[in-house]
Design a protein around this motif. Sequence first.
Motif, short mmCIF file in Angstrom:
data_model
loop_
_atom_site.label_atom_id
_atom_site.label_comp_id
_atom_site.label_asym_id
_atom_site.label_seq_id
_atom_site.Cartn_x
_atom_site.Cartn_y
_atom_site.Cartn_z
N ARG A 168 23.14 -11.91 30.66
CA ARG A 168 24.90 -12.38 30.34
C ARG A 168 25.50 -10.90 30.65
O ARG A 168 26.52 -11.03 31.38
N ILE A 196 26.15 -10.49 34.37
CA ILE A 196 27.14 -11.49 34.86
C ILE A 196 28.15 -10.82 34.48
O ILE A 196 29.32 -10.72 35.38
N PHE A 239 23.69 -16.04 42.30
CA PHE A 239 23.05 -16.12 41.70
C PHE A 239 21.51 -16.27 42.06
O PHE A 239 21.39 -16.80 43.06
N LEU A 295 22.26 -19.73 30.22
CA LEU A 295 22.74 -20.71 31.59
C LEU A 295 24.18 -21.73 31.14
O LEU A 295 24.64 -22.25 31.95
N MET A 310 27.24 -19.69 32.55
CA MET A 310 27.52 -19.81 34.24
C MET A 310 27.32 -21.34 34.44
O MET A 310 29.09 -21.32 34.74
N LEU A 335 31.51 -20.79 33.63
CA LEU A 335 31.69 -20.21 34.81
C LEU A 335 32.31 -21.11 36.02
O LEU A 335 33.32 -21.59 36.46
N MET A 364 31.03 -20.92 43.59
CA MET A 364 29.11 -20.30 42.94
C MET A 364 28.08 -20.57 43.95
O MET A 364 27.79 -22.39 44.26
N VAL A 371 24.13 -20.27 43.99
CA VAL A 371 22.71 -20.19 42.46
C VAL A 371 21.24 -21.00 42.98
O VAL A 371 21.15 -22.21 43.85
N THR A 384 18.02 -21.50 41.93
CA THR A 384 17.65 -21.56 40.41
C THR A 384 16.49 -22.87 40.66
O THR A 384 16.78 -23.62 41.17
#
Lengths: 219, 242
Positions: free
Chosen positions: B144, B147, B160, B176, B179, B182, B189, B191, B193
């Motif tokens: 965190r 971020i 990310f 999460l 995120m 955000l 973004m 990401v 993942t």
Amino acid sequence: MFSNFDFSVIPPSLPYIWQGLVFSFRLTVTAMLGGIIIGTLLALARLSGGKALGFAAKTYVDLMRSVPLLMMILWFFLLAPFFMKITPETSALITFTLFQAAFYSEIMRAGIQSIPRGQINAGFAIGMSYWQTMGNVVLPQAFRNMVPVLLTQTFILFQDTSLVYAIGATDLLKAADNTGKLYGRTVEMYIFVSLIYFAICFSLSMFVKYMNKRIAIIR
Amino acid sequence: MIQIQNVSKWYGSFQVLTDCTTQVSKGEVVVVCGPSGSGKSTLIKCVNGLEPIEKGSIIVNGTKVNDPATDLPKLRSHVGMVFQHFELFPHMSIIQNLAIGQVKVLGRSQDEAHERGMKLLDRVGIKMHANKYPGELSGGQQQRVAIARALSMDPICMLFDEPTSALDPEMITEVLDVMVELAQEGMTMMVVTHEMGFARKVAHRVIFMDHGQIVEDAPKEEFFGKPHSDRAQQFLSKILNH
């Protein structure tokens, strides 16, 4: 066997020995600071990926590390007068700095390489330039990781300063030698300086242990 | 915002990326998934030039990343990136981690940087740990902070790279959550993942990669409804049926 010894020669020679000790310290500190600065630059040159620069740095380091320090001290002192007027003390300061730079550079190179690639990427990712990343992210961590080894090298350096005896620069050993010869009590003076070397190195090593605890990075 | 056009990349003779083309529009959240070794992390690292590319082009906010004339540090300063292993600077306190980029790169004053840093720490719920060091925080807390550090540079988009892969299961949610928040605020973004729950919740599009190629690039509903390619179907059935 100590019955024939006369340690009463020590007190009157203290001021002169003190001067020698001050020079030994000056030599150690100059060679350490100069050596770390030049050594770090050499390490960066070797890691930069630039071929010519890297080769030059590697050649320098390999050359310095392949010649005994005593030879370097003698050679520099014998050759330097062709180019400049130089005292044994200045000659020693220059030789030690250049010589130590090679050793510190290898230590710093290992230190820099021990920093994970991800840290460099993190520096780059927030927009830092190569030099900003080196100066703010990599080198501060490399130095911390390398403190024990850097200081060990500095002990060796401090002990090696006694080699300037060969060119007649007045360091701690030479000062003791001179007074010892003056009074005809060389052995007593050698015992005395040995104790000084021991006391200094031992207390420094205690200090290093303390420093290690203080500046270690929490991981 | 991000245009990736026909990008190919080799490590020696091994091709890691093959002719990848996609884009991320402003305000869009794009999730990149795929098996390990499929090149998704490499692709995202190419976006801010951490990895060079051999062919094709990547344009971020009108600037060509793979142009030697591009001022990469300047470009990266407004593209936030979060790494799998957090990569906080371990020799600096949390607040220093947030301030350093603002001071050294954006030229803000220490006070200004600290003030902005504290606001962001408050937002990710780490304010009380501002003066601790990264090693004193849990993985979830560190991520965190990472971020927040990226946000401290006022980025125009965020990358990310597997932000939750190195975390204990119970810490994944806290990262999460940040995120998701955000994404809902409209941050652009990209990401990488495996968190399909996150993808379902906030992604606009999902990209599926395999063997260095973009196999599937579809709106979320379509991707989870019925992926076109067999490989993506297999992948989904394996990671969703638990």
